[in-house]
Design a protein around this motif. Structure first.
Motif, short mmCIF file in Angstrom:
data_model
loop_
_atom_site.label_atom_id
_atom_site.label_comp_id
_atom_site.label_asym_id
_atom_site.label_seq_id
_atom_site.Cartn_x
_atom_site.Cartn_y
_atom_site.Cartn_z
N UNK A 241 62.13 45.20 42.71
CA UNK A 241 60.67 45.13 42.65
C UNK A 241 60.17 45.97 41.47
N UNK A 242 59.37 45.35 40.63
CA UNK A 242 58.77 46.05 39.49
C UNK A 242 57.39 46.55 39.92
N UNK A 243 57.31 47.81 40.32
CA UNK A 243 56.06 48.36 40.83
C UNK A 243 54.97 48.38 39.76
N UNK A 244 55.36 48.40 38.49
CA UNK A 244 54.37 48.43 37.41
C UNK A 244 53.55 47.14 37.37
N UNK A 245 54.08 46.08 37.95
CA UNK A 245 53.38 44.80 37.96
C UNK A 245 52.50 44.64 39.20
N UNK A 246 52.49 45.65 40.05
CA UNK A 246 51.79 45.52 41.31
C UNK A 246 50.62 46.47 41.48
N UNK A 247 50.23 46.65 42.73
CA UNK A 247 49.08 47.49 43.07
C UNK A 247 49.30 48.08 44.45
N UNK A 248 48.66 49.21 44.70
CA UNK A 248 48.78 49.88 46.01
C UNK A 248 47.38 50.15 46.55
N UNK A 249 47.18 49.86 47.84
CA UNK A 249 45.89 50.09 48.48
C UNK A 249 46.11 50.83 49.80
N UNK A 250 45.19 51.73 50.10
CA UNK A 250 45.26 52.49 51.34
C UNK A 250 44.59 51.75 52.49
N UNK A 251 44.59 52.37 53.65
CA UNK A 251 43.96 51.78 54.82
C UNK A 251 42.45 51.77 54.71
#
Length: 304
Positions: free
Chosen positions: A190-200
């Motif tokens: 998984x290439x995390x640089x291509x993704x996004x992270x969101x909290x609750x």
């Protein structure tokens, strides 16, 4: 036979566990959750599914020392997590001989983290997905085994999308489980640089910002409408939940009530037609049944 420990909750947990059982999997133990008395329980019960199939289950946290010891004693080949709400600690992830895998409700690496379906709708995405991946210490970051895309229509609520994601999750498990047991399942880094992270999200996060565009406010409303807590605003200091709305052409000051029939409100760009509302302490009603006195031209919806 391949031995499994399954951590599961919600519809995704129910349906994915059901699919594993259809494929003849030996599920030695299920970890799930007690239903919260403060939450609207609209989803199927993993506990009841386990009971019907005579599978032992626990509702205590898998990370508790006594439960870690139990998992070690069982020595499963795989551990699966399907919408289990607790982060599973590394010491547990290391136990299954052939891997620990999680089903996430997005097209990873996009929307890593909490409530990915709600975030995708709120952000106006046109597609999302379901992804099966290996679990590592960092959340939603391990190698991908399989993914299935899901289209998001402009009319879809988060509930609609969650239903689609659930079906996609079952498709992924149906495809992947035979490959995992055969030892032929792919592992795609998984290439995390291509993704996004969101909290609750909390119910308080549903506060409407009328300076945003009509489409942005509409996306928030459909992203947290039933069975979620709902998007809300204030009228004369009284909280009002907006359960349904639709963008319209025109312009007016943010929060200003333009007309009562239809109930049109100004935003930062465009108008929003409010179609279903619920004033604090009252029942949900269609806009044409909303208190007439509240809809005079001098009134406006506010942040507090």
């Amino acid at each position: 036979m391949t031995k499994l420990v399954v951590c599961a909750y919600h519809n995704v947990g129910y349906r994915c566990l059901e699919e594993l059982l259809k494929q003849g999997a030996e599920v030695a133990l299920v970890f799930t959750h007690e239903d919260s008395p403060t939450e609207e329980i609209w989803f199927q019960s993993v506990r009841e599914l386990a009971e019907r199939h005579g599978i032992p289950y626990l509702t205590t946290d898998i990370n508790e020392p006594v439960n870690v010891a139990k998992v070690r004693e069982l020595a499963p080949d795989f551990l699966f997590s399907f919408y289990y709400r607790n982060m599973i600690k590394p010491e547990v992830l290391e136990i299954p001989r052939r891997g620990a895998l999680n089903l996430h409700g997005s097209w990873l690496p996009q929307y890593r983290g909490r409530v990915p379906v709600n975030w995708a709708v709120i952000n106006g995405e046109t597609e999302t997905g379901a992804t099966l991946h290996h679990m590592v210490t960092k959340p939603d970051a391990g190698d991908i085994v399989d993914r299935e895309k899901v289209a998001i229509a402009f009319t879809d609520t988060a509930f609609d999308v969650f239903t689609k994601v659930t079906e996609a999750a079952v498709t992924v498990i149906a495809r992947s489980y035979p490959l995992l047991t055969a030892g032929t399942a792919p592992r795609i880094p998984m290439d995390l640089a291509e993704g996004s992270y969101f909290g609750g999200r909390r119910p308080a996060d549903g506060l409407i910002d009328w300076t945003k565009s009509a489409v942005q406010v509409y996306n928030l409303i459909r992203g947290v409408t039933h069975p979620y807590p709902g998007a809300f605003t204030y009228l004369d200091g009284k909280k009002v939940i907006v359960w349904s709305a639709w963008p319209a052409e025109g312009s007016a000051a943010p929060g200003a009530i333009v007309s009562a029939a239809p109930l049109l409100v100004g935003t930062g760009e465009g108008l929003l037609e409010l179609r279903s509302l619920q004033a604090e302490g009252e029942n949900e009603v269609a806009a044409d049944q909303f208190t007439a006195a509240a809809l005079s031209a001098e009134k406006r919806f506010t942040h507090s």
